[in-house]
Design an enzyme around this catalytic site. Structure first.
Site, PDB file in Angstrom:
ATOM      1  N   CYS A 291      -7.214 -55.211  15.341  1.00  0.00           N
ATOM      2  CA  CYS A 291      -7.612 -55.917  14.120  1.00  0.00           C
ATOM      3  C   CYS A 291      -6.443 -56.540  13.379  1.00  0.00           C
ATOM      4  O   CYS A 291      -6.645 -57.345  12.465  1.00  0.00           O
ATOM      5  CB  CYS A 291      -8.379 -54.971  13.198  1.00  0.00           C
ATOM      6  SG  CYS A 291     -10.021 -54.569  13.818  1.00  0.00           S
TER       7      CYS A 291
ATOM      8  N   LYS B  72      -6.323 -60.409  13.271  1.00  0.00           N
ATOM      9  CA  LYS B  72      -7.224 -61.208  12.431  1.00  0.00           C
ATOM     10  C   LYS B  72      -6.463 -62.306  11.700  1.00  0.00           C
ATOM     11  O   LYS B  72      -5.275 -62.161  11.397  1.00  0.00           O
ATOM     12  CB  LYS B  72      -7.867 -60.309  11.353  1.00  0.00           C
ATOM     13  CG  LYS B  72      -9.044 -59.471  11.803  1.00  0.00           C
ATOM     14  CD  LYS B  72      -9.626 -58.735  10.598  1.00  0.00           C
ATOM     15  CE  LYS B  72     -10.898 -57.994  10.932  1.00  0.00           C
ATOM     16  NZ  LYS B  72     -11.478 -57.346   9.729  1.00  0.00           N
TER      17      LYS B  72
ATOM     18  N   THR C 256     -20.627 -61.311  -0.202  1.00  0.00           N
ATOM     19  CA  THR C 256     -19.954 -60.052  -0.578  1.00  0.00           C
ATOM     20  C   THR C 256     -18.910 -59.585   0.440  1.00  0.00           C
ATOM     21  O   THR C 256     -18.358 -58.498   0.316  1.00  0.00           O
ATOM     22  CB  THR C 256     -20.989 -58.931  -0.768  1.00  0.00           C
ATOM     23  OG1 THR C 256     -21.770 -58.804   0.427  1.00  0.00           O
ATOM     24  CG2 THR C 256     -21.905 -59.247  -1.935  1.00  0.00           C
TER      25      THR C 256
ATOM     26  N   ASP D  11     -19.242 -58.448   3.365  1.00  0.00           N
ATOM     27  CA  ASP D  11     -19.673 -57.161   3.889  1.00  0.00           C
ATOM     28  C   ASP D  11     -19.397 -57.055   5.379  1.00  0.00           C
ATOM     29  O   ASP D  11     -18.892 -57.987   6.009  1.00  0.00           O
ATOM     30  CB  ASP D  11     -21.168 -56.948   3.591  1.00  0.00           C
ATOM     31  CG  ASP D  11     -21.467 -55.518   3.162  1.00  0.00           C
ATOM     32  OD1 ASP D  11     -20.931 -54.589   3.810  1.00  0.00           O
ATOM     33  OD2 ASP D  11     -22.221 -55.328   2.208  1.00  0.00           O
ATOM     34  N   ASP D  12     -19.734 -55.894   5.953  1.00  0.00           N
ATOM     35  CA  ASP D  12     -19.373 -55.621   7.339  1.00  0.00           C
ATOM     36  C   ASP D  12     -20.187 -56.420   8.348  1.00  0.00           C
ATOM     37  O   ASP D  12     -19.726 -56.691   9.449  1.00  0.00           O
ATOM     38  CB  ASP D  12     -19.523 -54.119   7.618  1.00  0.00           C
ATOM     39  CG  ASP D  12     -18.544 -53.302   6.787  1.00  0.00           C
ATOM     40  OD1 ASP D  12     -17.337 -53.558   6.899  1.00  0.00           O
ATOM     41  OD2 ASP D  12     -18.985 -52.443   6.017  1.00  0.00           O
TER      42      ASP D  12
END
Length: 350
Positions: free
Chosen positions: A16, A19, A46, A48-49
Site C-alpha cells: 500500500c 498508492k 466520505t 470510505d473503504d
C-alpha cells in the site's frame, strides 16, 4: 515458503505504500463530479473503504478493489497478503465477501511464469480461508508485477459500518499492531531479524474476517481499516467525515517488534513523509511527542488492522472478544471528542 525468485528485486516501493499520495488523489477527485443515486449508500464523498449499493430492504452489496506491487520476497506470501488486503475493505464495513476476481499484471518475458502461479496460489489460499468464491479475473503483461482482487460482499443496509459515524464520548480501538511499512523497508536493508520480519508478514496475512463478525455482534457503527495512508491518515478521514476530533495516545498504540529501533536508525519509508503532508494541517502534535512514534503513526500499512469506534461501557467486552478470535494486540488507543470550532484540529496526537 521459499522460492528461487525474489520479488523485492522488482520494486522500489510495494504494498500500500505504492498508492498515489492522498493529497494528489484528493486534488484530482475534487475536480470531478459523480452521480449519487438514492441506492448508493456509500460513495466517494466520505473516502470510505468501499462502495455500498442497496439492492432491497434486506441486502446491500459492498464493492471494492485493491492491488499493488510486491512487498515481500516470496510469491506465495505476496499473493496471500494482497488478497487479505483486498478482502479487508469488505470486512471493515461489517460485510461478508462472497465473490472475488483476480487482478494480475505480470511480465511473462522477464520472470518465469511459475512465479505467477505461486502468487495466484497464495491469493486463492486467503480467498478460500475467507469462504469466498474466486470466479475469474483479468491479466495484463506488465512490469513490475502487481496483484490484487476485485471483491463483492453483502451486508444488511442498516448494518453497514462506515467511517463517518464516530460519536462524541466513544473510544478508539485498534485491532492489529502497526509498522509493516518500516519492517519492509528494513528488510530491504537486511536490518530486520528473521522472526520480526516473519511476524510482520503474519500480521498482514491475518484476515479481518473475525473482527468484522465481532463488530457486528457489538453493533459497531463506525470503523475503518488502516492501510496506505497510515494510522493518522485513516483516522483523519474518519474524523473529517464524522466532523469530530480524534485524540490518539501514541504510547498506547501497539507496534510490531523492531519497528521503533529501525526508525531510530533512520529507516523511515517515504510513505510516512507523504502521509505527514496529508495530515499536517489538520493535526495537532504534542510538543513532547517522541519523533520516532510520530513517524510510526504515519507509516504506510498494508493489510492493517481495524480502527473501531466503541462505546465506553462495552469496550472491555469488545477487546476481550477480539483477543479471543485472533487479535491479541487489540487495545484502546484514543477517544472521540466534539469538534466545536472550525479552527480545531481533526486529530490530536499526545
Amino acid at each position: 515458503m521459499n522460492h528461487s525468485f525474489d520479488l523485492l528485486t522488482t520494486v522500489e516501493q510495494g504494498g500500500c505504500s505504492a498508492k498515489l499520495p492522498a493529497q494528489l488523489l484528493n486534488k484530482i477527485l475534487s475536480n470531478l463530479t459523480f452521480p449519487e443515486p438514492e441506492n448508493l449508500l456509500v460513495g466517494l464523498k466520505t473516502k470510505d473503504d468501499a462502495a455500498v449499493w442497496k439492492i432491497n430492504r434486506d441486502t446491500a452489496i459492498i464493492q471494492t478493489t485493491d492491488f499493488f506491487p510486491p512487498l515481500c520476497s516470496d510469491p506465495f506470501e505476496f499473493g496471500q497478503i494482497a488478497a487479505a488486503n483486498a478482502l479487508s475493505d469488505v470486512f471493515a464495513m461489517g460485510g461478508t465477501p462472497i465473490i472475488a476476481l483476480n487482478l494480475v499484471m505480470f511480465p511473462s518475458s522477464k520472470i518465469d511464469i511459475s512465479v505467477l502461479k505461486e502468487i495466484l496460489k497464495g491469493g486463492a489460499d486467503k480467498v478460500n480461508e475467507a469462504g469466498v468464491t474466486l470466479a475469474g479475473g483479468h491479466s495484463l503483461d506488465d512490469y513490475p508485477p502487481k496483484y490484487g482482487l476485485a471483491v463483492t460482499g453483502i451486508v444488511h443496509p442498516e448494518k453497514v459500518i462506515i467511517n463517518s459515524n464516530a460519536k462524541t464520548g466513544q473510544v478508539l480501538v485498534l485491532s492489529k499492531p502497526i509498522g509493516t511499512g518500516t519492517i519492509i523497508a528494513g528488510q530491504r536493508l537486511k536490518k530486520v531479524a528473521k522472526n520480526d520480519y516473519q511476524n510482520a508478514l503474519e500480521s498482514m496475512k491475518l484476515l479481518n474476517k473475525n473482527a468484522a463478525e465481532i463488530m457486528q455482534k457489538h453493533n459497531i457503527q463506525c470503523a475503518t481499516d488502516i492501510t496506505g495512508f497510515g494510522l493518522l491518515g485513516h483516522a483523519m478521514e474518519m474524523a473529517e467525515s464524522s466532523d469530530k476530533t480524534l485524540t490518539i495516545e501514541s504510547s498506547k498504540v501497539p507496534i510490531l517488534d523492531s519497528v521503533y529501533d529501525l526508525i531510530e536508525m533512520g529507516c523511515i519509508p517515504g510513505g510516512a513523509f507523504r502521509n505527514l503532508k496529508y495530515v499536517d494541517t489538520n493535526t495537532w502534535f504534542s510538543p513532547t511527542l517522541d519523533y520516532n512514534l510520530k513517524m510510526i503513526l504515519l507509516d504506510a500499512q498494508t493489510s492493517g488492522g481495524l480502527l473501531i469506534c466503541c462505546q465506553k461501557n462495552s469496550v472491555d467486552k469488545l477487546i476481550n472478544n477480539l483477543k479471543n478470535v485472533g487479535y491479541p494486540d487489540s487495545t484502546i488507543i484514543g477517544k472521540v471528542s466534539e469538534r466545536k470550532e472550525l479552527s480545531e484540529p481533526y486529530i490530536v496526537v499526545e
